[in-house]
Design an enzyme around this catalytic site. Sequence first.
Site, PDB file in Angstrom:
ATOM      1  N   LYS A 171       0.653  -1.115   0.018  1.00 52.21           N
ATOM      2  CA  LYS A 171       0.140  -0.076   0.053  1.00 52.21           C
ATOM      3  C   LYS A 171       0.990   1.179  -0.136  1.00 52.21           C
ATOM      4  O   LYS A 171       1.652   1.623   1.049  1.00 52.21           O
ATOM      5  CB  LYS A 171      -0.987  -0.184   1.311  1.00 52.21           C
ATOM      6  CG  LYS A 171      -1.842   1.345   1.216  1.00 52.21           C
ATOM      7  CD  LYS A 171      -2.483   1.535   2.542  1.00 52.21           C
ATOM      8  CE  LYS A 171      -2.054   2.609   3.192  1.00 52.21           C
ATOM      9  NZ  LYS A 171      -2.230   4.108   2.491  1.00 52.21           N
ATOM     10  N   GLU A 246      10.318   1.702  10.155  1.00 47.09           N
ATOM     11  CA  GLU A 246      11.194   2.965   9.982  1.00 47.09           C
ATOM     12  C   GLU A 246      10.281   4.077  10.139  1.00 47.09           C
ATOM     13  O   GLU A 246       9.535   4.517   9.370  1.00 47.09           O
ATOM     14  CB  GLU A 246      11.727   3.058   8.418  1.00 47.09           C
ATOM     15  CG  GLU A 246      12.320   1.849   7.956  1.00 47.09           C
ATOM     16  CD  GLU A 246      13.935   1.447   8.709  1.00 47.09           C
ATOM     17  OE1 GLU A 246      14.361   2.731   9.109  1.00 47.09           O
ATOM     18  OE2 GLU A 246      14.214   0.618   8.819  1.00 47.09           O
ATOM     19  N   GLU A 381       8.911  16.195  15.428  1.00 47.13           N
ATOM     20  CA  GLU A 381       9.199  15.983  13.974  1.00 47.13           C
ATOM     21  C   GLU A 381       8.283  17.275  13.410  1.00 47.13           C
ATOM     22  O   GLU A 381       6.893  17.175  13.406  1.00 47.13           O
ATOM     23  CB  GLU A 381       8.930  14.778  13.520  1.00 47.13           C
ATOM     24  CG  GLU A 381       9.156  14.622  12.250  1.00 47.13           C
ATOM     25  CD  GLU A 381       9.073  13.339  11.481  1.00 47.13           C
ATOM     26  OE1 GLU A 381       8.123  12.889  11.835  1.00 47.13           O
ATOM     27  OE2 GLU A 381      10.021  12.878  10.920  1.00 47.13           O
TER      28      GLU A 381
HETATM   29  P1  NDP Z   1       2.061   7.879   7.912  1.00 42.80           P
HETATM   30  O1  NDP Z   1       2.538   7.500   9.181  1.00 42.80           O
HETATM   31  O2  NDP Z   1       1.056   9.006   8.316  1.00 42.80           O
HETATM   32  O3  NDP Z   1       1.484   6.953   6.936  1.00 42.80           O
HETATM   33  C1  NDP Z   1       2.681   6.023   6.368  1.00 42.80           C
HETATM   34  C2  NDP Z   1       1.623   5.215   5.796  1.00 42.80           C
HETATM   35  O4  NDP Z   1       1.107   4.336   6.723  1.00 42.80           O
HETATM   36  C3  NDP Z   1       0.808   5.466   4.572  1.00 42.80           C
HETATM   37  O5  NDP Z   1       0.813   4.663   3.579  1.00 42.80           O
HETATM   38  C4  NDP Z   1      -0.416   5.720   5.392  1.00 42.80           C
HETATM   39  O6  NDP Z   1      -1.529   5.609   4.700  1.00 42.80           O
HETATM   40  C5  NDP Z   1      -0.359   4.397   6.187  1.00 42.80           C
HETATM   41  N1  NDP Z   1      -1.305   4.215   7.475  1.00 42.80           N
HETATM   42  C6  NDP Z   1      -1.631   5.074   8.102  1.00 42.80           C
HETATM   43  N2  NDP Z   1      -2.388   4.684   9.406  1.00 42.80           N
HETATM   44  C7  NDP Z   1      -2.132   3.285   9.147  1.00 42.80           C
HETATM   45  C8  NDP Z   1      -2.750   2.223   9.859  1.00 42.80           C
HETATM   46  N3  NDP Z   1      -3.529   2.438  11.042  1.00 42.80           N
HETATM   47  N4  NDP Z   1      -2.339   0.925   9.646  1.00 42.80           N
HETATM   48  C9  NDP Z   1      -1.335   0.821   8.733  1.00 42.80           C
HETATM   49  N5  NDP Z   1      -1.121   2.033   7.869  1.00 42.80           N
HETATM   50  C10 NDP Z   1      -1.318   2.948   8.136  1.00 42.80           C
HETATM   51  O7  NDP Z   1       3.303   8.791   7.755  1.00 42.80           O
HETATM   52  P2  NDP Z   1       3.384   9.843   6.452  1.00 42.80           P
HETATM   53  O8  NDP Z   1       2.897   9.284   5.288  1.00 42.80           O
HETATM   54  O9  NDP Z   1       2.960  11.125   6.990  1.00 42.80           O
HETATM   55  O10 NDP Z   1       4.873   9.883   6.272  1.00 42.80           O
HETATM   56  C11 NDP Z   1       5.809  10.813   6.863  1.00 42.80           C
HETATM   57  C12 NDP Z   1       6.514  10.082   8.018  1.00 42.80           C
HETATM   58  O11 NDP Z   1       7.367   9.164   7.444  1.00 42.80           O
HETATM   59  C13 NDP Z   1       7.472  11.119   8.798  1.00 42.80           C
HETATM   60  O12 NDP Z   1       7.234  10.934  10.102  1.00 42.80           O
HETATM   61  C14 NDP Z   1       8.812  10.650   8.341  1.00 42.80           C
HETATM   62  O13 NDP Z   1       9.953  10.765   9.160  1.00 42.80           O
HETATM   63  C15 NDP Z   1       8.372   9.009   8.235  1.00 42.80           C
HETATM   64  N6  NDP Z   1       9.592   8.560   7.443  1.00 42.80           N
HETATM   65  C16 NDP Z   1      10.416   7.596   7.969  1.00 42.80           C
HETATM   66  C17 NDP Z   1      11.513   7.178   7.053  1.00 42.80           C
HETATM   67  C18 NDP Z   1      12.654   6.321   7.660  1.00 42.80           C
HETATM   68  O14 NDP Z   1      13.229   5.624   6.846  1.00 42.80           O
HETATM   69  N7  NDP Z   1      12.688   6.354   9.123  1.00 42.80           N
HETATM   70  C19 NDP Z   1      11.700   7.703   5.640  1.00 42.80           C
HETATM   71  C20 NDP Z   1      10.593   8.550   5.174  1.00 42.80           C
HETATM   72  C21 NDP Z   1       9.562   9.053   6.050  1.00 42.80           C
HETATM   73  P3  NDP Z   1      -2.370   7.160   4.526  1.00 42.80           P
HETATM   74  O15 NDP Z   1      -1.335   7.815   3.628  1.00 42.80           O
HETATM   75  O16 NDP Z   1      -3.443   6.547   3.651  1.00 42.80           O
HETATM   76  O17 NDP Z   1      -2.683   7.551   5.842  1.00 42.80           O
END
Ligand code: NDP
Length: 478
Positions: A171, A246, A381
């Site tokens: 996803k 991550e 963050e």
């Molecule tokens: P989110 O945690 O909001 O979302 C990440 C993914 O998880 C999306 O596909 C989201 O779907 C999905 N998701 C949301 N809720 C659920 C749930 N209950 N169960 C399963 N999946 C779910 O993060 P962001 O998309 O806002 O990304 C930004 C974040 O990612 C920042 O905190 C950043 O630091 C982190 N990040 C970390 C990295 C690393 O390597 N450590 C690299 C890049 C980013 P949907 O979009 O539909 O909500």
Amino acid sequence: MKVLNFINGELQEAVNGQSMDNYNPAKGEVYAQVPDSDHQDVHLAYDAAQAAYPNWSVLPAEEKFKYLNAIAEGIDKRRDEFALAESIDQGKPFWLAKNEMIRSAQNFRFFATAAMQFASESHATEDRAINYTLRQSIGVVGCISPWNLPLYLFSWKIAPALAAGNTVVAKPSEFTPATAHLLSEVCQEVGLPHGVLNIVHGLGPKVGQAMVEHPRIKAISFTGGTATGKHIAATAGPMFKKLSLELGGKNPNIIFEDADIEKAIKTTVNTSFLNQGEICLCGSRLLVHESLYDKVKEEMVKRAKALVVGDPQDEKTRVGAIVSKPHYEKVLSYIELAKQEGGRVLAGGEALHPEGFESGWFIAPTVIEGLGPACRTNTEEIFGPVITLMSFKTEEEALQIANATEYGLAATVWTENLTRAHRFASQLEFGIVWVNCWLLRDLRTPFGGAKSSGVGREGGWEAMRFFTEPKNVCIALK
Ligand code: NDP
């Protein structure tokens, strides 16, 4: 553009027939429809992946290599189309999206070779026994990725999962589904066997949640925010699923008095504002030795103000649009918070409305000083084009400030003193430390964070180990 799910080799609408709007952040307008899928689509995707698993798992490594390489070539052939889709969808400059498409193809190519090279260990127990470890694929695994580097992070998970012999339900973020859709087309073009990779679009709390809750999806590789990661861990933990998380970061960028100052400042502009600051590895806290503080401040302010913000398709643009309205509002609210906490905004600090993009979500590269290390601005963050400046007197103080956050993803250190570089790197509580460079990536190295920035590591053999189950076989020799 109409984004579709990719299940069992077919592009299809959500079972419930629902779709939702997808926005172009530079225009603030709807430009595509995305399936608003739910658990029904996840179950279909699981069934397809499960049916494909027996053949894919035993397919010779050379064949897996060919498919993964073919996908890489498919992305390369359509690089400009992919990059444009990513740029429109995410808001990032087109030139940057193009680099990321090269790196996404490289992920597939890298793990294609990993499929050929991955091997297991054996241990001789004197003359009594021989042990060997079978590293067996897990079955159907789930990959969930965020919106900041959409195809890059999506491919970073899918490629090792497939190379290790699993089949996948994946996803992408609902905000940035476009390149995952194009990837589905490439999988069709190269004839990837049906069901090996399934992509379900939709909301995290519906589709992501259904994947995490699915009793037979045995491993979840997730990149995203720390709060989501906690929620996933709470759901998947009692099911004893394998988890790779991550998560977020609050990365320090530390400039010592003996740094190559021109190089440090030049790179720090990127570290701070590349991809609108929406890279988990961006440095958001700039710590500068007091002897260089005024010079670094002056240069950072000057260079931040000079960055061209606007049309992501214009090659002069350095900073594009913020990915979504909620995120844009969140970043602006943190700038307000910084002011309330006593911060002085030296550059930026406001929304921008470039000509022709008046309704887009743009924020000027922002530099703030005057805040202590423990305030919310310096510990939470923000994930946007916002950095804070702090000065330090001694190495001990720099270390204490750098480590004073719950996050531990990445740190960057600028010093020409070799002994200090080694000493300091070993004391930083971060999963990744760059010395005199940033974002210099070798795909073989372990990638991931300490503390609240995650659990587990990706990259190279770490990813191949995550996506396999080790089984020790002990054979008596007597
Ligand atoms: P989110 O945690 O909001 O979302 C990440 C993914 O998880 C999306 O596909 C989201 O779907 C999905 N998701 C949301 N809720 C659920 C749930 N209950 N169960 C399963 N999946 C779910 O993060 P962001 O998309 O806002 O990304 C930004 C974040 O990612 C920042 O905190 C950043 O630091 C982190 N990040 C970390 C990295 C690393 O390597 N450590 C690299 C890049 C980013 P949907 O979009 O539909 O909500």
